[in-house]
Design a protein around this motif. Structure first.
Motif, PDB file in Angstrom:
ATOM      1  N   ARG B  81      14.507   9.242   8.922  1.00 28.60           N
ATOM      2  CA  ARG B  81      13.969  10.583   9.057  1.00 28.60           C
ATOM      3  C   ARG B  81      12.569  10.728   8.460  1.00 28.60           C
ATOM      4  NH1 ARG B  81      17.744  14.477   9.710  1.00 28.60           N
ATOM      5  NH2 ARG B  81      15.910  15.727  10.143  1.00 28.60           N
ATOM      6  N   ILE B  82      12.071   9.678   7.845  1.00 30.83           N
ATOM      7  CA  ILE B  82      10.767   9.793   7.190  1.00 30.83           C
ATOM      8  C   ILE B  82       9.772   8.780   7.754  1.00 30.83           C
ATOM      9  CG2 ILE B  82      11.751  10.605   5.013  1.00 30.83           C
ATOM     10  CD1 ILE B  82      11.195   7.656   4.016  1.00 30.83           C
ATOM     11  N   GLY B  83       8.503   9.064   7.519  1.00 30.92           N
ATOM     12  CA  GLY B  83       7.460   8.102   7.837  1.00 30.92           C
ATOM     13  C   GLY B  83       6.771   7.734   6.538  1.00 30.92           C
ATOM     14  N   TYR B  84       6.089   6.601   6.546  1.00 34.59           N
ATOM     15  CA  TYR B  84       5.462   6.151   5.305  1.00 34.59           C
ATOM     16  C   TYR B  84       4.160   5.426   5.615  1.00 34.59           C
ATOM     17  CZ  TYR B  84       4.838   3.500   0.963  1.00 34.59           C
ATOM     18  OH  TYR B  84       4.329   2.957  -0.185  1.00 34.59           O
ATOM     19  N   MET B  85       3.123   5.768   4.863  1.00 33.82           N
ATOM     20  CA  MET B  85       1.849   5.056   5.033  1.00 33.82           C
ATOM     21  C   MET B  85       1.384   4.647   3.647  1.00 33.82           C
ATOM     22  SD  MET B  85      -1.678   6.635   6.455  1.00 33.82           S
ATOM     23  CE  MET B  85      -3.233   5.853   6.075  1.00 33.82           C
ATOM     24  N   SER B  86       1.064   3.372   3.489  1.00 40.07           N
ATOM     25  CA  SER B  86       0.706   2.903   2.154  1.00 40.07           C
ATOM     26  C   SER B  86      -0.794   2.921   1.959  1.00 40.07           C
ATOM     27  CB  SER B  86       1.223   1.491   1.940  1.00 40.07           C
ATOM     28  OG  SER B  86       0.328   0.572   2.504  1.00 40.07           O
ATOM     29  N   GLN B  87      -1.205   2.657   0.747  1.00 38.35           N
ATOM     30  CA  GLN B  87      -2.624   2.728   0.410  1.00 38.35           C
ATOM     31  C   GLN B  87      -3.475   1.684   1.120  1.00 38.35           C
ATOM     32  OE1 GLN B  87      -2.916   2.018  -3.843  1.00 38.35           O
ATOM     33  NE2 GLN B  87      -0.757   1.498  -3.834  1.00 38.35           N
ATOM     34  N   LYS B  88      -2.808   0.649   1.654  1.00 43.63           N
ATOM     35  CA  LYS B  88      -3.606  -0.388   2.328  1.00 43.63           C
ATOM     36  C   LYS B  88      -3.682  -0.136   3.826  1.00 43.63           C
ATOM     37  CE  LYS B  88      -2.212  -3.854  -1.051  1.00 43.63           C
ATOM     38  NZ  LYS B  88      -1.156  -4.835  -1.283  1.00 43.63           N
ATOM     39  N   PHE B  89      -3.267   1.030   4.304  1.00 47.94           N
ATOM     40  CA  PHE B  89      -3.048   1.347   5.733  1.00 47.94           C
ATOM     41  C   PHE B  89      -2.522   0.123   6.432  1.00 47.94           C
ATOM     42  CE2 PHE B  89      -7.802   2.122   5.256  1.00 47.94           C
ATOM     43  CZ  PHE B  89      -7.661   3.056   4.262  1.00 47.94           C
ATOM     44  N   SER B  90      -1.393  -0.358   5.946  1.00 45.69           N
ATOM     45  CA  SER B  90      -0.910  -1.646   6.398  1.00 45.69           C
ATOM     46  C   SER B  90      -0.537  -1.674   7.868  1.00 45.69           C
ATOM     47  CB  SER B  90       0.297  -2.027   5.573  1.00 45.69           C
ATOM     48  OG  SER B  90      -0.050  -1.901   4.220  1.00 45.69           O
ATOM     49  N   SER B 158      10.757  14.067   9.792  1.00 39.04           N
ATOM     50  CA  SER B 158      10.648  15.394   9.177  1.00 39.04           C
ATOM     51  C   SER B 158       9.590  15.394   8.092  1.00 39.04           C
ATOM     52  CB  SER B 158      11.960  15.830   8.544  1.00 39.04           C
ATOM     53  OG  SER B 158      13.051  15.206   9.083  1.00 39.04           O
ATOM     54  N   ILE B 159       9.469  14.256   7.437  1.00 35.95           N
ATOM     55  CA  ILE B 159       8.518  14.168   6.323  1.00 35.95           C
ATOM     56  C   ILE B 159       7.714  12.886   6.473  1.00 35.95           C
ATOM     57  CG2 ILE B 159       8.282  14.101   3.812  1.00 35.95           C
ATOM     58  CD1 ILE B 159      11.438  14.805   3.947  1.00 35.95           C
ATOM     59  N   VAL B 160       6.433  12.963   6.147  1.00 33.29           N
ATOM     60  CA  VAL B 160       5.675  11.721   6.074  1.00 33.29           C
ATOM     61  C   VAL B 160       5.128  11.577   4.656  1.00 33.29           C
ATOM     62  CG1 VAL B 160       3.525  12.736   6.977  1.00 33.29           C
ATOM     63  CG2 VAL B 160       3.896  10.273   7.132  1.00 33.29           C
ATOM     64  N   PHE B 161       5.338  10.382   4.097  1.00 36.20           N
ATOM     65  CA  PHE B 161       4.848  10.097   2.746  1.00 36.20           C
ATOM     66  C   PHE B 161       3.558   9.293   2.855  1.00 36.20           C
ATOM     67  CE2 PHE B 161       9.333  10.807   2.196  1.00 36.20           C
ATOM     68  CZ  PHE B 161       9.388  11.549   1.017  1.00 36.20           C
ATOM     69  N   LEU B 162       2.517   9.785   2.215  1.00 33.00           N
ATOM     70  CA  LEU B 162       1.242   9.076   2.236  1.00 33.00           C
ATOM     71  C   LEU B 162       0.921   8.645   0.812  1.00 33.00           C
ATOM     72  CD1 LEU B 162      -0.700  11.678   4.425  1.00 33.00           C
ATOM     73  CD2 LEU B 162       0.653   9.730   5.205  1.00 33.00           C
ATOM     74  N   ASP B 163       0.934   7.335   0.587  1.00 36.21           N
ATOM     75  CA  ASP B 163       0.692   6.830  -0.760  1.00 36.21           C
ATOM     76  C   ASP B 163      -0.780   6.451  -0.880  1.00 36.21           C
ATOM     77  OD1 ASP B 163       1.023   5.974  -3.303  1.00 36.21           O
ATOM     78  OD2 ASP B 163       2.233   4.216  -2.824  1.00 36.21           O
ATOM     79  N   THR B 195      -2.479  11.007  -4.476  1.00 41.79           N
ATOM     80  CA  THR B 195      -3.913  10.717  -4.410  1.00 41.79           C
ATOM     81  C   THR B 195      -4.499  10.755  -5.801  1.00 41.79           C
ATOM     82  OG1 THR B 195      -6.028  11.408  -3.475  1.00 41.79           O
ATOM     83  CG2 THR B 195      -4.490  13.156  -4.058  1.00 41.79           C
ATOM     84  N   HIS B 196      -5.655  10.094  -5.972  1.00 48.89           N
ATOM     85  CA  HIS B 196      -6.399  10.399  -7.177  1.00 48.89           C
ATOM     86  C   HIS B 196      -7.811  10.869  -6.839  1.00 48.89           C
ATOM     87  CE1 HIS B 196      -6.312   5.792  -7.395  1.00 48.89           C
ATOM     88  NE2 HIS B 196      -7.323   6.135  -6.659  1.00 48.89           N
TER      89      HIS B 196
END
Lengths: 368, 245
Positions: B81-90, B158-163, B195-196
């Motif tokens: 149900r979730i999506g995920y994108m990491s800091q390296k846009f892998s 439903s949710i996307v996590f962006l690290d 984010t920072h």
């Protein structure tokens, strides 16, 4: 299933698009096989032999004693009849059988001539050649010293027979060895590198967050290497046959079974390395230091295990390649069936399960 | 009373690694279609928190509901149900744009027909139609970032996590990237972003600030600025950091 197929297709693309990977996969095996076709000389120590003494007289007893006290040979069994010879070789414990003909001592003194037969297991041609030479030398030495002032010139005629590899082709030894080495390189090193690369690139994170189960990820990563490794093994067998004339005397299916079992073992090692190594470079380094070199040096591929110091002999037991080489030689050269190599198969299967077990545990720990 | 619009519900969530408490009694709600910012220095416990929310880590104690699913027992279901994108846009650099789309669509079990439609739609939106057969390696960073985001939401989660989704990207590209995020939020996808970059924090609907495993502030950027008497989120962050020392 469809997810998994898509994942495997992607893995093949990684392989076919990277020239370096392609060279390691297909260039190195061929070059190595051809290189190892040349022989490396080795030494003999405590080689296990069996003796069939049909005469049981003073002379044969003395020669036997001399052989066994030379330091080169160690008695494995005294045989009762010729029918046992074949069997004891197939079991693989014995490297050489010495047969004294009946009335050996009498014939020697009466006719000035007696026959001794030396039969060696030439699936390891270097060792076989050396063993028969040593045996002959010891017998001739005995003759000269013992009957130094005898009235007629005496002669003991050694009849040498090389079992399984009559013409002593070095490649007979190196085909199984090269297979062991190549399959370890491809299966263990390449898989550990490709898994670690996903970690480095950050794509592993994406895969872990996706609905793909971790065993799907692992299966997806290793399947292409399993397929390519099998192709490589077949290539080596065919090349060995065409270029060096190495036969496949046993069942081809059994041989493939041994090969696939060994590949699975190597893949499980690759997965294990990938859970330890932090970078592609360290995965490569660990693979070379912990797998490639020991495989070359300790598996009996280049140096006979029987001649190693005890510590290394013990160590060779944990070399997957050792059991693989034994099994492959038995199937290819001696033509034996599964009944003769169940021990090797069992050990390889056990190792695979053991390494996979640790990997799964490590994999979970890493996630936590 | 349960609110239907709450997509992430966190109560007294704790994660311990041995003796070390990485996340200490976190409590917050995230609403549907909201852009929720998660701020904090490295080691503040952000990564551990996001990993629990994604179903990667099992929490030690507390309550966690993500997209209506239990964060302890239904972790595998959460992943769908979730999506995920990491800091390296892998993305896979040695695969083409098309191949990457196909791979991720496949992983999320999108049927072939829908995948083809979605691929065209996506390529057009990102203006990548002419580059579809290019290796991702050869794309500019900003395009990779957009593609990575589009792939993270290709299965309509439903949710996307962006690290930390904007590492190493210049402010102009970052701004354009945020247009995509707004669009997704507008379509009802909840966005959870760590984010920072403080300019990014300003774009969020609400922000939680973490320090030493705890949430030390949670409100809209405007309210936080007012409370801490600062002109920017940067100022809020500095003052917060000082007061916690």
């Amino acid at each position: 299933m469809k997810q998994l197929l898509g994942f495997i297709r992607k893995e093949f693309r990684h392989i076919f698009r990277d020239p370096r990977t392609m060279i390691i996969l297909f260039g190195i095996p061929i070059v190595q096989l051809l290189l190892f076709g040349y022989v490396i000389t080795t030494e003999i120590k405590d080689a296990r032999i069996a003796i069939l003494d049909k005469s049981h007289d003073e002379v044969t007893r003395e020669i036997t004693h001399k052989l066994l006290s030379s330091g080169y040979f160690k008695l494995d069994a005294m045989l009762d009849n010729e029918g046992q010879i074949d069997n004891i070789f197939r079991q693989g414990n014995v490297k050489e059988v010495v047969v004294f003909q009946d009335d050996f001592g009498k014939r020697l003194k009466r006719d000035g001539q007696a026959n001794v037969q030396v039969i060696a297991d030439a699936s390891d041609p270097n060792t076989a050649q050396l063993l028969s030479n040593y045996t002959n030398a010891i017998v001739q030495d005995y003759l000269q010293k013992k009957f130094v002032n005898y009235k007629i010139p005496l002669e003991i005629k050694p009849q040498v027979r090389m079992l399984f590899n009559e013409s002593l082709v070095g490649a007979f030894m190196y085909v199984p060895g090269t297979m062991a080495l190549i399959l370890i390189i491809i299966s263990a090193m390449m898989t550990s590198i490709t898994i670690v690369r996903e970690k480095e690139m950050g794509t592993m994170e994406i895969l872990l967050v996706s609905p793909l189960k971790s065993h799907h990820i692992i299966i997806g990563k290793v399947t292409p290497y399993l397929i390519l490794s099998v192709i490589n093994a077949v290539t080596i067998v065919i090349l060995g046959n065409l270029v060096f004339g190495v036969p496949v005397r046993g069942s081809l299916i059994l041989l493939m079974f041994v090969v696939i079992l060994y590949i699975m073992l190597a893949l499980s090692l690759g997965i294990l390395i990938s859970t330890i190594a932090a970078s592609q470079f360290s995965a490569m380094f660990v693979s070379i230091m912990a797998l490639m070199l020991p495989t070359m040096l300790l598996s009996g591929f280049i140096y006979p295990i029987d001649n190693m110091p005890v510590v290394l002999q013990v160590l060779s037991n944990i070399m997957p390649a050792r059991w693989f080489i034994e099994a492959v030689k038995a199937v290819m050269l001696k033509g034996v069936g599964a009944g003769y190599i169940w021990k090797q198969l069992l050990i390889m299967a056990g190792m695979t399960i053991f390494f996979l077990g640790i990997s799964v545990k490590k994999f979970k720990l890493r996630l936590e | 009373m349960e609110n239907e619009d709450i997509v992430i519900r966190v109560r007294d969530l704790v994660k311990k690694f041995g003796q070390f408490v990485a996340d200490d009694h976190l409590s917050f709600d995230v609403y549907k279609g909201e852009i929720f910012g998660f701020l904090g220095a490295n080691g503040a416990g952000k990564t551990t928190a996001i990993r629990m929310l994604c179903g990667l880590l099992e929490p030690t104690s507390g309550e966690l509901t993500v997209a209506g699913l239990d964060g302890f027992k239904q972790r595998e279901a959460i992943k769908r149900r979730i999506g995920y994108m990491s800091q390296k846009f892998s993305l896979y650099e040695d695969l083409t744009v098309n191949e990457n789309i196909r791979l991720f669509a496949g992983i999320y079990g999108i049927p072939t027909r829908i995948r083809k439609e979605k691929t065209e739609e996506l390529l057009e939106k990102l203006e990548l139609t002419s580059a579809r057969k290019k290796l991702v390696r050869d794309l500019p960073l900003g395009w990779k970032q957009k593609l990575a985001f589009s792939l993270a939401i290709i299965h309509d989660p439903s949710i996307v996590f962006l690290d930390e989704p904007s590492g190493g990207v210049d402010p102009v590209t970052r701004r354009r990237f945020w247009d995509l995020i707004y669009e997704a939020a507008h379509e009802g996808i909840t966005v959870f972003v760590t984010t920072h970059y403080m300019d990014e924090a300003e774009y969020c609907d609400r922000v939680a600030i973490m320090s030493a495993g705890k949430i030390v502030a949670l409100d809209t950027p405007e309210a936080l600025k007012k409370e801490w008497d600062a002109t920017s989120m940067d100022g809020v962050f500095l003052k917060l950091a000082r007061s916690n020392e």
